[in-house]
Design a protein around this motif. Sequence first.
Motif, PDB file in Angstrom:
ATOM      1  N   GLY A 127       0.823  -1.211   0.000  1.00 41.55           N
ATOM      2  CA  GLY A 127       0.000   0.000   0.000  1.00 41.55           C
ATOM      3  C   GLY A 127       0.850   1.251   0.000  1.00 41.55           C
ATOM      4  N   GLY A 128       0.295   2.344  -0.492  1.00 47.69           N
ATOM      5  CA  GLY A 128       1.055   3.566  -0.589  1.00 47.69           C
ATOM      6  C   GLY A 128       2.017   3.510  -1.768  1.00 47.69           C
ATOM      7  N   MET A 129       3.110   4.271  -1.662  1.00 46.72           N
ATOM      8  CA  MET A 129       4.076   4.364  -2.757  1.00 46.72           C
ATOM      9  C   MET A 129       5.493   4.356  -2.213  1.00 46.72           C
ATOM     10  SD  MET A 129       2.242   7.409  -4.954  1.00 46.72           S
ATOM     11  CE  MET A 129       1.648   8.217  -3.467  1.00 46.72           C
ATOM     12  N   VAL A 130       6.432   3.981  -3.092  1.00 43.82           N
ATOM     13  CA  VAL A 130       7.849   4.088  -2.799  1.00 43.82           C
ATOM     14  C   VAL A 130       8.432   5.114  -3.761  1.00 43.82           C
ATOM     15  CG1 VAL A 130      10.069   2.906  -2.698  1.00 43.82           C
ATOM     16  CG2 VAL A 130       7.988   1.704  -2.003  1.00 43.82           C
ATOM     17  N   VAL A 131       9.173   6.101  -3.206  1.00 40.99           N
ATOM     18  CA  VAL A 131       9.737   7.176  -4.013  1.00 40.99           C
ATOM     19  C   VAL A 131      11.248   7.212  -3.781  1.00 40.99           C
ATOM     20  CG1 VAL A 131       9.586   9.614  -4.604  1.00 40.99           C
ATOM     21  CG2 VAL A 131       7.620   8.476  -3.548  1.00 40.99           C
ATOM     22  N   GLU A 132      12.009   7.290  -4.860  1.00 43.53           N
ATOM     23  CA  GLU A 132      13.466   7.371  -4.719  1.00 43.53           C
ATOM     24  C   GLU A 132      13.864   8.808  -4.402  1.00 43.53           C
ATOM     25  OE1 GLU A 132      15.666   5.571  -7.825  1.00 43.53           O
ATOM     26  OE2 GLU A 132      14.690   3.629  -7.620  1.00 43.53           O
ATOM     27  N   ALA A 133      13.614   9.171  -3.164  1.00 48.58           N
ATOM     28  CA  ALA A 133      13.934  10.507  -2.658  1.00 48.58           C
ATOM     29  C   ALA A 133      13.954  10.425  -1.143  1.00 48.58           C
ATOM     30  CB  ALA A 133      12.907  11.534  -3.125  1.00 48.58           C
ATOM     31  N   GLN A 134      14.540  11.430  -0.485  1.00 45.62           N
ATOM     32  CA  GLN A 134      14.580  11.466   0.967  1.00 45.62           C
ATOM     33  C   GLN A 134      13.201  11.802   1.530  1.00 45.62           C
ATOM     34  OE1 GLN A 134      17.229  10.609   2.930  1.00 45.62           O
ATOM     35  NE2 GLN A 134      18.123   9.976   0.961  1.00 45.62           N
ATOM     36  N   PRO A 135      12.874  11.305   2.737  1.00 44.25           N
ATOM     37  CA  PRO A 135      11.569  11.599   3.328  1.00 44.25           C
ATOM     38  C   PRO A 135      11.273  13.095   3.426  1.00 44.25           C
ATOM     39  CG  PRO A 135      12.631   9.829   4.543  1.00 44.25           C
ATOM     40  CD  PRO A 135      13.639  10.326   3.554  1.00 44.25           C
ATOM     41  N   VAL A 136      12.295  13.907   3.737  1.00 44.73           N
ATOM     42  CA  VAL A 136      12.047  15.339   3.878  1.00 44.73           C
ATOM     43  C   VAL A 136      11.604  15.954   2.555  1.00 44.73           C
ATOM     44  CG1 VAL A 136      14.474  15.960   3.469  1.00 44.73           C
ATOM     45  CG2 VAL A 136      12.986  17.512   4.778  1.00 44.73           C
ATOM     46  N   GLU A 137      12.170  15.471   1.439  1.00 45.81           N
ATOM     47  CA  GLU A 137      11.792  15.990   0.124  1.00 45.81           C
ATOM     48  C   GLU A 137      10.351  15.619  -0.218  1.00 45.81           C
ATOM     49  OE1 GLU A 137      13.395  15.888  -4.525  1.00 45.81           O
ATOM     50  OE2 GLU A 137      14.409  14.719  -2.966  1.00 45.81           O
ATOM     51  N   VAL A 138       9.986  14.376   0.067  1.00 44.63           N
ATOM     52  CA  VAL A 138       8.616  13.928  -0.196  1.00 44.63           C
ATOM     53  C   VAL A 138       7.642  14.695   0.691  1.00 44.63           C
ATOM     54  CG1 VAL A 138       7.040  11.956  -0.114  1.00 44.63           C
ATOM     55  CG2 VAL A 138       9.400  11.644  -0.898  1.00 44.63           C
ATOM     56  N   GLY A 139       8.019  14.891   1.967  1.00 44.19           N
ATOM     57  CA  GLY A 139       7.161  15.635   2.892  1.00 44.19           C
ATOM     58  C   GLY A 139       6.934  17.070   2.441  1.00 44.19           C
ATOM     59  N   ARG A 140       7.950  17.710   1.907  1.00 45.53           N
ATOM     60  CA  ARG A 140       7.807  19.088   1.433  1.00 45.53           C
ATOM     61  C   ARG A 140       6.823  19.180   0.268  1.00 45.53           C
ATOM     62  NH1 ARG A 140      14.260  20.345   1.630  1.00 45.53           N
ATOM     63  NH2 ARG A 140      14.383  21.030   3.823  1.00 45.53           N
ATOM     64  N   VAL A 141       6.887  18.194  -0.647  1.00 42.57           N
ATOM     65  CA  VAL A 141       5.951  18.197  -1.771  1.00 42.57           C
ATOM     66  C   VAL A 141       4.519  18.048  -1.270  1.00 42.57           C
ATOM     67  CG1 VAL A 141       5.216  16.947  -3.846  1.00 42.57           C
ATOM     68  CG2 VAL A 141       7.653  17.298  -3.396  1.00 42.57           C
ATOM     69  N   ALA A 142       4.318  17.112  -0.341  1.00 38.91           N
ATOM     70  CA  ALA A 142       2.973  16.908   0.206  1.00 38.91           C
ATOM     71  C   ALA A 142       2.480  18.162   0.922  1.00 38.91           C
ATOM     72  CB  ALA A 142       2.982  15.711   1.158  1.00 38.91           C
ATOM     73  N   ALA A 143       3.350  18.795   1.710  1.00 34.31           N
ATOM     74  CA  ALA A 143       2.956  20.002   2.444  1.00 34.31           C
ATOM     75  C   ALA A 143       2.612  21.133   1.487  1.00 34.31           C
ATOM     76  CB  ALA A 143       4.080  20.419   3.388  1.00 34.31           C
ATOM     77  N   ALA A 144       3.401  21.274   0.405  1.00 34.14           N
ATOM     78  CA  ALA A 144       3.146  22.350  -0.553  1.00 34.14           C
ATOM     79  C   ALA A 144       1.794  22.196  -1.227  1.00 34.14           C
ATOM     80  CB  ALA A 144       4.257  22.375  -1.598  1.00 34.14           C
ATOM     81  N   HIS A 145       1.321  20.966  -1.355  1.00 35.93           N
ATOM     82  CA  HIS A 145       0.018  20.721  -1.983  1.00 35.93           C
ATOM     83  C   HIS A 145      -1.064  20.417  -0.956  1.00 35.93           C
ATOM     84  CE1 HIS A 145       2.705  20.267  -5.461  1.00 35.93           C
ATOM     85  NE2 HIS A 145       1.646  20.458  -6.218  1.00 35.93           N
ATOM     86  N   ARG A 146      -0.726  20.606   0.315  1.00 33.17           N
ATOM     87  CA  ARG A 146      -1.682  20.417   1.428  1.00 33.17           C
ATOM     88  C   ARG A 146      -2.348  19.041   1.378  1.00 33.17           C
ATOM     89  NH1 ARG A 146      -4.652  26.392   1.887  1.00 33.17           N
ATOM     90  NH2 ARG A 146      -2.701  27.569   2.152  1.00 33.17           N
ATOM     91  N   ILE A 147      -1.481  18.018   1.189  1.00 27.68           N
ATOM     92  CA  ILE A 147      -1.971  16.641   1.183  1.00 27.68           C
ATOM     93  C   ILE A 147      -1.566  15.985   2.500  1.00 27.68           C
ATOM     94  CG2 ILE A 147      -1.835  14.402   0.017  1.00 27.68           C
ATOM     95  CD1 ILE A 147      -1.024  15.898  -2.532  1.00 27.68           C
ATOM     96  N   PRO A 148      -2.530  15.651   3.358  1.00 25.79           N
ATOM     97  CA  PRO A 148      -2.198  15.016   4.641  1.00 25.79           C
ATOM     98  C   PRO A 148      -1.576  13.636   4.426  1.00 25.79           C
ATOM     99  CG  PRO A 148      -4.452  15.839   4.628  1.00 25.79           C
ATOM    100  CD  PRO A 148      -3.973  15.876   3.210  1.00 25.79           C
TER     101      PRO A 148
END
Length: 296
Positions: free
Chosen positions: A246-267
Amino acid sequence: MVDGLTKVYGEHRAVDDVTFSVEPGRVTGFLGPNGAGKSTTLRMLCALTRPTSGSALLLGRRYEDIPNPGRTVGVLLDASAQHPGRTGRESLTLSALAMGLDRRRVEEMLELVGLTPAEARRRVGAYSLGMRQRLGIANALLGSPRILLLDEPANGLDPAGIRWMRTLLSDFTSAGGAALLSSHLLREVEVIADDLVVIGRGRIVATGSKEELLATAGTVVRSDDDRALEQALRAQGLEPVPSARGGMVVEAQPVEVGRVAAAHRIPLSELRPSESGGLEERFLELTAADAREGVS
């Protein structure tokens, strides 16, 4: 070995621009869901199917251009496709005669694959699947080839037979041979393979050494709206892959993924570094969009 290989049937692209190589001294695992194009690729390698475009070369030559090809390439595509009315020894003897080999080579191969004199005298139609696999492997190795092309060679073998197969491939590559092994037995491939090629819907989805593909890397992320998160990540040049859990795997650091989610206001409901779950989990992640059935 394989460069831009493509096979089209009508409007269906069974194999689409496939490129990979198999190195001497290494076992390459060739993996993919049912219908992904593995068998078609192997058939093109040994000239049973003509490519629409691209090339399939073995030691720099097409299979059909190799004089006495059994002395260079050992092939096992279907253990059941053997003459049922011949004995095991007769089958190997005919192959030996066709390749210009000494008949003593037949007895060497029967002993190597563990077929007893009594079993060698039986007709192939009375063999179990495991015995046919052993006979097919004997036939593939008969001409002392430098390359092995094997499609599901462990199918029908018991645990002792699978262990024997593992040792045989290890000995073959230790002597400088190159082996391409297609199998659904992912745990066995994980044990024996040095390199991996993963195919889905006719296209290569991953290739590299086993260590590279199974290395811990990337971030596991799950959200209240995975579709929106996937679009946001792709817009930033990231390539999320569906996770088997479930969910996704992204070849990036958690902080980078978190910033993208925050910028688009995705919980987010989960955000953590990825941990390697072995070949089975990695295979499921890579082929999630292409799988038709479960894997062994």
